[in-house]
Design a protein around this motif. Structure first.
Motif, PDB file in Angstrom:
ATOM      1  N   GLU A  22       0.829  -1.209   0.000  1.00  5.88           N
ATOM      2  CA  GLU A  22       0.000   0.000   0.000  1.00  5.88           C
ATOM      3  C   GLU A  22       0.859   1.253   0.000  1.00  5.88           C
ATOM      4  O   GLU A  22       0.539   2.242  -0.658  1.00  5.88           O
ATOM      5  N   THR A  23       1.973   1.212   0.728  1.00  4.40           N
ATOM      6  CA  THR A  23       2.894   2.352   0.769  1.00  4.40           C
ATOM      7  C   THR A  23       3.436   2.682  -0.620  1.00  4.40           C
ATOM      8  O   THR A  23       3.596   3.849  -0.968  1.00  4.40           O
ATOM      9  N   HIS A  24       3.701   1.644  -1.412  1.00  2.11           N
ATOM     10  CA  HIS A  24       4.292   1.827  -2.745  1.00  2.11           C
ATOM     11  C   HIS A  24       3.257   1.713  -3.870  1.00  2.11           C
ATOM     12  O   HIS A  24       3.626   1.762  -5.044  1.00  2.11           O
ATOM     13  N   ASN A  25       1.981   1.521  -3.504  1.00  2.00           N
ATOM     14  CA  ASN A  25       0.927   1.300  -4.493  1.00  2.00           C
ATOM     15  C   ASN A  25       1.229   0.060  -5.339  1.00  2.00           C
ATOM     16  O   ASN A  25       1.113   0.078  -6.567  1.00  2.00           O
ATOM     17  N   LYS A  26       1.632  -1.027  -4.650  1.00  2.00           N
ATOM     18  CA  LYS A  26       1.992  -2.282  -5.308  1.00  2.00           C
ATOM     19  C   LYS A  26       1.222  -3.432  -4.662  1.00  2.00           C
ATOM     20  O   LYS A  26       0.769  -3.336  -3.527  1.00  2.00           O
TER      21      LYS A  26
END
Length: 91
Positions: A30-34
């Motif tokens: 979620e932090t990296h949108n992955k």
């Protein structure tokens, strides 16, 4: 020396539910949108391990857009990195 190779960095023959639902992988993703799969692959790559990049978990028996999207998503793992803290947490 001998190099470790990840044929299925998220499990074989299909991704393992426990890994896909891992709260640490989810949070980092979620932090990296992955996705969790992308985080797992990035961890493999940052540990200097080789990985098999396949378009899907069904051993390349996909067709058309499904294959293109799957390969593009996996190749995009070369364009970002996990932080030192994230790597330590996953190790």
């Amino acid at each position: 020396g001998i190099r470790t190779f990840a044929y299925g960095q998220t499990g074989e023959p299909e991704p393992r539910e426990a890994m896909l639902n891992d709260p640490i992988l989810k949070r980092i993703g979620e932090t990296h949108n992955k996705s969790t799969e992308e985080v797992a692959l990035r961890w493999v790559l940052q540990n200097d391990l080789a990985a098999s990049l396949r378009p899907s978990g069904n051993f390349g028996r996909c067709e058309g857009e499904e294959c293109q999207v799957g390969l593009s998503r996996q190749v995009s793992c070369l364009e970002w990195e996990l932080t030192k803290d994230e790597m330590a947490e996953l190790n």
